[in-house]
Design a protein around this motif. Structure first.
Motif, PDB file in Angstrom:
ATOM      1  N   SER A 156       0.939  -1.096   0.122  1.00 44.37           N
ATOM      2  CA  SER A 156      -0.060  -0.049   0.032  1.00 44.37           C
ATOM      3  C   SER A 156       0.605   1.054   0.018  1.00 44.37           C
ATOM      4  O   SER A 156       2.046   1.238   0.566  1.00 44.37           O
ATOM      5  CB  SER A 156      -0.766  -0.013   1.347  1.00 44.37           C
ATOM      6  OG  SER A 156      -0.096   0.123   2.448  1.00 44.37           O
TER       7      SER A 156
ATOM      8  N   TYR B  68       0.172   3.786   1.815  1.00 44.71           N
ATOM      9  CA  TYR B  68       0.319   4.188   2.948  1.00 44.71           C
ATOM     10  C   TYR B  68       1.365   3.589   3.877  1.00 44.71           C
ATOM     11  O   TYR B  68       2.143   4.413   4.676  1.00 44.71           O
ATOM     12  CB  TYR B  68      -1.078   4.029   3.784  1.00 44.71           C
ATOM     13  CG  TYR B  68      -0.936   4.468   5.266  1.00 44.71           C
ATOM     14  CD1 TYR B  68      -1.319   5.850   5.738  1.00 44.71           C
ATOM     15  CD2 TYR B  68      -0.692   3.770   6.361  1.00 44.71           C
ATOM     16  CE1 TYR B  68      -1.339   6.538   6.903  1.00 44.71           C
ATOM     17  CE2 TYR B  68      -0.541   4.307   7.703  1.00 44.71           C
ATOM     18  CZ  TYR B  68      -1.001   5.508   7.800  1.00 44.71           C
ATOM     19  OH  TYR B  68      -1.017   6.123   9.174  1.00 44.71           O
TER      20      TYR B  68
ATOM     21  N   ALA C  44       4.269   5.458   2.891  1.00 46.78           N
ATOM     22  CA  ALA C  44       4.519   6.704   3.419  1.00 46.78           C
ATOM     23  C   ALA C  44       5.062   6.649   4.847  1.00 46.78           C
ATOM     24  O   ALA C  44       5.731   7.420   5.407  1.00 46.78           O
ATOM     25  CB  ALA C  44       3.223   7.693   3.537  1.00 46.78           C
TER      26      ALA C  44
ATOM     27  N   LEU D   8       1.257   9.598   0.945  1.00 48.36           N
ATOM     28  CA  LEU D   8       0.032   9.867   1.639  1.00 48.36           C
ATOM     29  C   LEU D   8      -0.994  10.305   0.629  1.00 48.36           C
ATOM     30  O   LEU D   8      -2.141   9.904   0.783  1.00 48.36           O
ATOM     31  CB  LEU D   8       0.274  10.911   2.708  1.00 48.36           C
ATOM     32  CG  LEU D   8       0.733  10.308   4.063  1.00 48.36           C
ATOM     33  CD1 LEU D   8       0.870  11.587   5.097  1.00 48.36           C
ATOM     34  CD2 LEU D   8       0.059   9.589   4.741  1.00 48.36           C
TER      35      LEU D   8
ATOM     36  N   ALA E 293      -2.207   7.296  -1.313  1.00 46.46           N
ATOM     37  CA  ALA E 293      -2.899   6.316  -0.423  1.00 46.46           C
ATOM     38  C   ALA E 293      -4.552   7.041  -0.219  1.00 46.46           C
ATOM     39  O   ALA E 293      -5.380   6.326  -0.342  1.00 46.46           O
ATOM     40  CB  ALA E 293      -2.281   6.283   1.115  1.00 46.46           C
ATOM     41  N   ILE E 294      -4.418   8.355  -0.075  1.00 45.68           N
ATOM     42  CA  ILE E 294      -5.862   9.122  -0.063  1.00 45.68           C
ATOM     43  C   ILE E 294      -6.560   8.786  -1.529  1.00 45.68           C
ATOM     44  O   ILE E 294      -7.601   8.519  -1.442  1.00 45.68           O
ATOM     45  CB  ILE E 294      -5.692  10.396   0.174  1.00 45.68           C
ATOM     46  CG1 ILE E 294      -5.115  10.764   1.745  1.00 45.68           C
ATOM     47  CG2 ILE E 294      -6.907  11.300   0.043  1.00 45.68           C
ATOM     48  CD1 ILE E 294      -4.817  12.035   2.100  1.00 45.68           C
TER      49      ILE E 294
ATOM     50  N   GLU F 182      -7.077   4.091   0.616  1.00 48.40           N
ATOM     51  CA  GLU F 182      -6.725   3.144   1.530  1.00 48.40           C
ATOM     52  C   GLU F 182      -7.253   3.321   2.948  1.00 48.40           C
ATOM     53  O   GLU F 182      -6.873   4.436   3.322  1.00 48.40           O
ATOM     54  CB  GLU F 182      -5.211   3.201   1.605  1.00 48.40           C
ATOM     55  CG  GLU F 182      -4.563   2.681   0.290  1.00 48.40           C
ATOM     56  CD  GLU F 182      -3.054   2.742   0.088  1.00 48.40           C
ATOM     57  OE1 GLU F 182      -2.545   2.801   1.295  1.00 48.40           O
ATOM     58  OE2 GLU F 182      -2.426   2.370  -0.855  1.00 48.40           O
TER      59      GLU F 182
ATOM     60  N   VAL G 121      -5.366   5.378   5.969  1.00 47.80           N
ATOM     61  CA  VAL G 121      -4.867   7.062   6.052  1.00 47.80           C
ATOM     62  C   VAL G 121      -5.783   7.544   7.119  1.00 47.80           C
ATOM     63  O   VAL G 121      -5.191   8.553   7.499  1.00 47.80           O
ATOM     64  CB  VAL G 121      -5.352   7.359   4.651  1.00 47.80           C
ATOM     65  CG1 VAL G 121      -4.395   6.699   3.454  1.00 47.80           C
ATOM     66  CG2 VAL G 121      -6.730   7.291   4.253  1.00 47.80           C
TER      67      VAL G 121
ATOM     68  N   MET H  85      -3.863   8.334  10.054  1.00 50.78           N
ATOM     69  CA  MET H  85      -2.192   8.962   9.948  1.00 50.78           C
ATOM     70  C   MET H  85      -2.322  10.245  10.907  1.00 50.78           C
ATOM     71  O   MET H  85      -1.156  10.605  11.239  1.00 50.78           O
ATOM     72  CB  MET H  85      -2.425   9.833   8.385  1.00 50.78           C
ATOM     73  CG  MET H  85      -3.626  10.795   8.158  1.00 50.78           C
ATOM     74  SD  MET H  85      -3.684  11.356   6.409  1.00 50.78           S
ATOM     75  CE  MET H  85      -2.512  12.620   6.413  1.00 50.78           C
TER      76      MET H  85
ATOM     77  N   ASP I  34      -0.381   8.609  13.802  1.00 46.74           N
ATOM     78  CA  ASP I  34       0.943   7.733  13.493  1.00 46.74           C
ATOM     79  C   ASP I  34       2.022   8.457  13.792  1.00 46.74           C
ATOM     80  O   ASP I  34       2.346   9.644  13.210  1.00 46.74           O
ATOM     81  CB  ASP I  34       0.936   7.113  12.011  1.00 46.74           C
ATOM     82  CG  ASP I  34       1.668   6.254  11.936  1.00 46.74           C
ATOM     83  OD1 ASP I  34       2.939   6.275  12.214  1.00 46.74           O
ATOM     84  OD2 ASP I  34       1.304   5.141  11.134  1.00 46.74           O
TER      85      ASP I  34
END
Length: 463
Positions: free
Chosen positions: A398, A400, A403, A419, A422-423, A427, A430, A433, A436
């Motif tokens: 992925s 993400y 990232a 990122l 991923a958006i 996904e 995200v 995030m 994280d």
């Protein structure tokens, strides 16, 4: 005594305490206590004395729904009530059962099979998780038997168990296309499939949404269907307000649903409301004590809240009790990453990959182990990101995850780029995030704040 109308099981009448007890698979003393303490709907013949009682099956099912002890394994768990007057009140099958074979031997499997036979044979003991005032649609005997089998397989949270459950719920739907609860349960399977198997979210979530919407079309007051739709709306559609409205609707219908409080808690945590998230997950645990999925997710919510010691205690408890439960290892890996304990992190990552049959991640983990041996944490991160990039280029990882890798290396630009990717790919991860730690370096970056706003997540307090 009037003849039982076998073609309309929802109207079936039970005429003695013994029949009511048999319906639940319990003894007479227990069901009498339920009437006295928990409002079990038992009727009395006027002038007939205390012994002249009867009950309608559809009313017993409605009581099961309002009490939120609707799953067959919850009833099995409730055997302990005879000694402590507590019933596991969860709409989610208890995760404690299938992993306690060391203590219970084959008793669990035998009990589950007996419950399937008992409830399917009576044809009236079926659950729709609906609080509608109308009588719910009674499924056919065959549909309900497949439904019960699916529930037992679903609770294992293993790739094989989820696949088996999908098959059983589809057979239930084929036997009775109007059985709303089978569609809702199928939606739950697809919701979990992207987490507990290697099935992509882009495959699993659209199927979950179709099944949940079909369940709601058949029964608008089906709490489990609204909860399943909320899960899809949140983690796939990234519709935070819409998902929260669906969660609230599900809780309005079934306010004591442990599974709904559980999933609502994880969504709240993603929005940064750690205090309310922990309150919700704790209430879910109170409703369904000993449920592994709830306890494990409580552990990761404690990590998000920065309570690392409490998180280690909870996740360690889950790992020790159920070493085959993959999420506990994944969550421990996250905890150890935040504590800069690279060897422990790599160990838990490997366990998680093995249990999920994720062969793509094993070379990444091996690269990290070799890197740590060669040059410590910095070299471990560098080699892992290189291996991850190779997987990503082959479409096996992925955006993400990439990232996170580049964020941990301190590479702001690549972290931002991945990122965004991923958006764009919708996904599910995200939505995590915001908390994280790999993205701590981005908390003052206006591009990161803009991405949070685009996902309808609240801004960071420190931004």
């Amino acid at each position: 005594m009037p003849a039982i109308k076998q073609d309309k099981p929802a109207e079936r009448r039970l005429n003695t305490w013994k029949e009511i007890a048999t319906f639940f698979g319990r003894d007479e003393r227990t069901v009498k206590r339920w009437e006295a303490r928990r409002g079990l709907p038992v009727r009395r013949v006027p002038g007939g004395g205390k012994a002249s009682i009867y009950a309608y099956v559809w009313e017993l099912n409605a009581w099961l729904d309002s009490a939120d002890i609707a799953e067959p394994d919850s009833l099995a768990d409730a055997a302990a009530e005879d000694s402590n007057d507590q019933v596991s009140v969860t709409e989610e099958p208890s995760r404690a059962l299938p992993w306690q074979k060391k203590l219970a031997g084959n008793r669990i499997a035998i009990l589950s099979a007996a419950l399937v036979i008992l409830f399917a044979a009576t044809a009236g003991a079926w659950f729709t998780f609906s609080s509608s005032s109308r009588k719910p649609h009674p499924p056919s005997n065959a549909a309900y038997a497949f439904y019960l089998k699916g529930l037992y397989s679903w609770q294992t949270r293993t790739p094989a168990g989820i696949a088996q459950a999908v098959g059983d719920f589809n057979k239930s739907i084929a036997a009775d296309p109007n059985f709303a609860s089978a569609y809702a349960a199928l939606a739950d399977c697809y919701n979990l499939m992207q987490e507990f198997t290697t099935t992509p979210a882009s495959v699993a979530f659209p199927k979950a949404k179709i099944a949940a919407q079909r369940a709601i079309a058949l029964d608008p007051n089906l709490a489990s269907a609204h909860r399943s739709l909320a899960f899809v709306d949140f983690w796939w559609d990234h519709d935070v307000p819409g998902a929260m409205a669906e969660f609230r609707r599900a809780l309005q219908i079934a306010p004591r649903s442990a599974q709904t409080h559980h999933w609502y808690a994880t969504a709240l945590a993603a929005t940064g409301d750690n205090e309310k998230a922990l309150a919700e997950i704790s209430y879910a645990e109170e409703l369904a004590p000993g449920t592994t999925a709830i306890l494990a997710d409580k552990g990761i919510l404690l990590v998000d809240a920065g309570r690392f010691g409490d998180a280690a205690d909870v996740l360690g408890q889950v790992e020790q009790a159920e070493p085959g439960y993959a999420p506990a290892h994944a969550y421990l890996a996250i905890l150890y990453r935040q504590q800069n304990n690279a060897p422990a992190m790599l160990r838990e990552m490997r366990w998680n990959a093995v249990l999920r049959h994720d062969t793509e991640m094993l070379p990444v983990i091996s690269a990290g182990e070799e890197g740590y041996t060669a040059g410590g944490t910095a070299e471990m991160k560098r080699r892992m990101v290189a291996a991850e990039q190779a997987n990503y280029d082959r479409g096996k990882l992925s955006a993400y995850f990439m990232a996170v890798g580049y964020g941990s290396l301190g590479n702001r630009e690549k972290a931002i780029d991945f990122l965004r990717a991923a958006i764009a790919r919708r996904e599910p991860a995200v939505l995590g995030m915001r908390s994280d730690p790999a993205f701590d370096i981005l908390h003052t970056d206006p591009r990161f704040a803009a991405m949070l706003a685009g996902l309808q997540l609240p801004p960071l307090r420190k931004a």
